[in-house]
Motif scaffolding. Structure first.
Motif, PDB file in Angstrom:
ATOM      1  N   GLU A 148      11.229 -43.065  11.765  1.00 22.08           N
ATOM      2  CA  GLU A 148      11.851 -42.902  13.076  1.00 22.08           C
ATOM      3  C   GLU A 148      12.019 -41.422  13.424  1.00 22.08           C
ATOM      4  OE1 GLU A 148      12.401 -45.319  15.281  1.00 22.08           O
ATOM      5  OE2 GLU A 148      11.456 -46.624  13.810  1.00 22.08           O
ATOM      6  N   HIS A 149      12.233 -40.573  12.433  1.00 17.87           N
ATOM      7  CA  HIS A 149      12.384 -39.137  12.700  1.00 17.87           C
ATOM      8  C   HIS A 149      11.121 -38.563  13.342  1.00 17.87           C
ATOM      9  CE1 HIS A 149      16.320 -38.438  11.022  1.00 17.87           C
ATOM     10  NE2 HIS A 149      15.990 -39.143   9.958  1.00 17.87           N
ATOM     11  N   GLN A 150       9.973 -39.006  12.905  1.00 19.32           N
ATOM     12  CA  GLN A 150       8.725 -38.527  13.490  1.00 19.32           C
ATOM     13  C   GLN A 150       8.616 -38.969  14.949  1.00 19.32           C
ATOM     14  OE1 GLN A 150       5.202 -39.516  11.313  1.00 19.32           O
ATOM     15  NE2 GLN A 150       3.963 -38.087  12.452  1.00 19.32           N
ATOM     16  N   THR A 151       8.981 -40.210  15.207  1.00 15.40           N
ATOM     17  CA  THR A 151       8.940 -40.723  16.577  1.00 15.40           C
ATOM     18  C   THR A 151       9.916 -39.960  17.477  1.00 15.40           C
ATOM     19  OG1 THR A 151       8.388 -42.902  15.700  1.00 15.40           O
ATOM     20  CG2 THR A 151       9.172 -42.817  17.965  1.00 15.40           C
ATOM     21  N   ILE A 152      11.100 -39.699  16.977  1.00 13.21           N
ATOM     22  CA  ILE A 152      12.101 -38.949  17.754  1.00 13.21           C
ATOM     23  C   ILE A 152      11.615 -37.532  18.024  1.00 13.21           C
ATOM     24  CG2 ILE A 152      14.423 -37.955  17.651  1.00 13.21           C
ATOM     25  CD1 ILE A 152      15.229 -40.526  16.074  1.00 13.21           C
ATOM     26  N   GLY A 153      11.023 -36.898  17.024  1.00 14.83           N
ATOM     27  CA  GLY A 153      10.505 -35.543  17.212  1.00 14.83           C
ATOM     28  C   GLY A 153       9.406 -35.491  18.254  1.00 14.83           C
ATOM     29  N   GLN A 154       8.534 -36.475  18.249  1.00 13.91           N
ATOM     30  CA  GLN A 154       7.452 -36.503  19.239  1.00 13.91           C
ATOM     31  C   GLN A 154       7.978 -36.807  20.635  1.00 13.91           C
ATOM     32  OE1 GLN A 154       4.817 -39.433  17.542  1.00 13.91           O
ATOM     33  NE2 GLN A 154       3.609 -37.882  16.472  1.00 13.91           N
ATOM     34  N   ALA A 155       9.062 -37.561  20.718  1.00  9.68           N
ATOM     35  CA  ALA A 155       9.616 -37.937  22.023  1.00  9.68           C
ATOM     36  C   ALA A 155      10.109 -36.716  22.789  1.00  9.68           C
ATOM     37  CB  ALA A 155      10.748 -38.938  21.840  1.00  9.68           C
ATOM     38  N   LYS A 156      10.508 -35.668  22.094  1.00 12.70           N
ATOM     39  CA  LYS A 156      11.013 -34.476  22.776  1.00 12.70           C
ATOM     40  C   LYS A 156       9.909 -33.724  23.520  1.00 12.70           C
ATOM     41  CE  LYS A 156      15.006 -34.000  19.900  1.00 12.70           C
ATOM     42  NZ  LYS A 156      16.137 -33.169  19.769  1.00 12.70           N
ATOM     43  N   LEU A 216       6.201 -26.682  30.078  1.00 14.20           N
ATOM     44  CA  LEU A 216       4.895 -26.197  29.623  1.00 14.20           C
ATOM     45  C   LEU A 216       4.938 -25.823  28.154  1.00 14.20           C
ATOM     46  CD1 LEU A 216       3.907 -24.033  32.704  1.00 14.20           C
ATOM     47  CD2 LEU A 216       3.132 -26.335  32.110  1.00 14.20           C
ATOM     48  N   TYR A 217       6.006 -25.168  27.752  1.00 13.03           N
ATOM     49  CA  TYR A 217       6.134 -24.796  26.348  1.00 13.03           C
ATOM     50  C   TYR A 217       7.615 -24.837  25.988  1.00 13.03           C
ATOM     51  CZ  TYR A 217       5.957 -22.246  21.978  1.00 13.03           C
ATOM     52  OH  TYR A 217       6.071 -21.894  20.661  1.00 13.03           O
ATOM     53  N   ASP A 218       7.949 -25.670  25.000  1.00  9.74           N
ATOM     54  CA  ASP A 218       9.330 -25.794  24.534  1.00  9.74           C
ATOM     55  C   ASP A 218       9.311 -25.626  23.017  1.00  9.74           C
ATOM     56  OD1 ASP A 218      11.933 -26.418  23.902  1.00  9.74           O
ATOM     57  OD2 ASP A 218      11.969 -28.298  25.047  1.00  9.74           O
ATOM     58  N   ARG A 219       9.661 -24.451  22.595  1.00  6.13           N
ATOM     59  CA  ARG A 219       9.595 -24.120  21.170  1.00  6.13           C
ATOM     60  C   ARG A 219      10.490 -25.051  20.346  1.00  6.13           C
ATOM     61  NH1 ARG A 219       9.554 -18.068  19.167  1.00  6.13           N
ATOM     62  NH2 ARG A 219       8.122 -18.507  17.488  1.00  6.13           N
ATOM     63  N   GLU A 220      11.663 -25.368  20.867  1.00  7.50           N
ATOM     64  CA  GLU A 220      12.588 -26.239  20.157  1.00  7.50           C
ATOM     65  C   GLU A 220      11.998 -27.645  19.985  1.00  7.50           C
ATOM     66  OE1 GLU A 220      17.045 -28.152  20.660  1.00  7.50           O
ATOM     67  OE2 GLU A 220      16.460 -26.484  21.937  1.00  7.50           O
ATOM     68  N   ALA A 221      11.331 -28.139  21.029  1.00 11.27           N
ATOM     69  CA  ALA A 221      10.722 -29.472  20.948  1.00 11.27           C
ATOM     70  C   ALA A 221       9.592 -29.490  19.924  1.00 11.27           C
ATOM     71  CB  ALA A 221      10.212 -29.895  22.321  1.00 11.27           C
TER      72      ALA A 221
END
Length: 192
Positions: free
Chosen positions: A63-71, A115-120
């Protein structure tokens, strides 16, 4: 790619376990007993609390991978509103005039994609790393379970063989005792 490698390693661990079981089962009497080993392993996979905990950690890690990709996905928001308006005008002489009633409706739909979100991007990488770590822990616990089941089963087989040996020794001692009771004692002293 990491998920595919993790699956291949898990499959290889299972294949090694099956290969050991098959190699041992080719020795005749072990075949019947090793079927019990496979059943014990399957039961341990179903009921062992350590392994069940590892499965839960693995599922959470995915689920952590899915949450990370959702951002990194676009954000869509929408607003719809409907209002009823009534207009009343009061003149200086005190006369009130109703100018009417009317409805006003508004709606908006907004799509935002940075366009670019370093945190995401960092969250996506962190999610992938946490997923990989949970998969690795699961594989470790799975192999550990194989070893624990095999050790316990081997100890049980050894204890069973020791019991058979002791029973055989007791039976041999009983037969020897019965044979000795049936024969008269030997007299080594000769009468002169």
């Amino acid at each position: 790619m990491q998920k595919k490698n993790a699956k291949n390693e898990s499959t290889r661990g299972w294949q090694h376990f099956v290969a050991v079981v098959l190699a041992l089962s080719s020795h005749g009497t072990w075949a019947k007993e090793l079927m019990g080993l496979m059943q014990a392993y399957e039961a341990a996979r179903s009921y062992d609390p350590v392994f069940k905990g590892a499965q839960a950690v693995r599922d959470e890690g995915r689920e952590h991978q899915t949450i990370g990709q959702a951002k990194l996905l676009p954000v869509i928001s929408g607003v719809v509103s409907s209002n009823q308006n009534q207009s009343r005008v009061t003149e200086a002489n005190g006369r009130t005039d109703n100018r009417g009633r009317y409805a006003s409706n508004t709606s908006s739909l907004q799509l935002r994609q940075p366009l670019y979100d370093r945190e995401a991007w960092a969250a996506k990488e962190q999610g992938a790393a946490r997923t990989a770590a949970s998969e690795a822990l699961f594989r470790f616990r799975e192999q550990e379970l194989m070893v624990r089941v095999f050790e316990a089963y081997s100890k049980a087989l050894l204890a069973s063989e020791e019991v058979r040996l002791v029973e055989a020794q007791l039976q041999s001692a009983d037969e020897l005792l019965r044979a000795n009771e049936g024969n008269p004692p030997l007299n080594h002293c000769s009468e002169k």
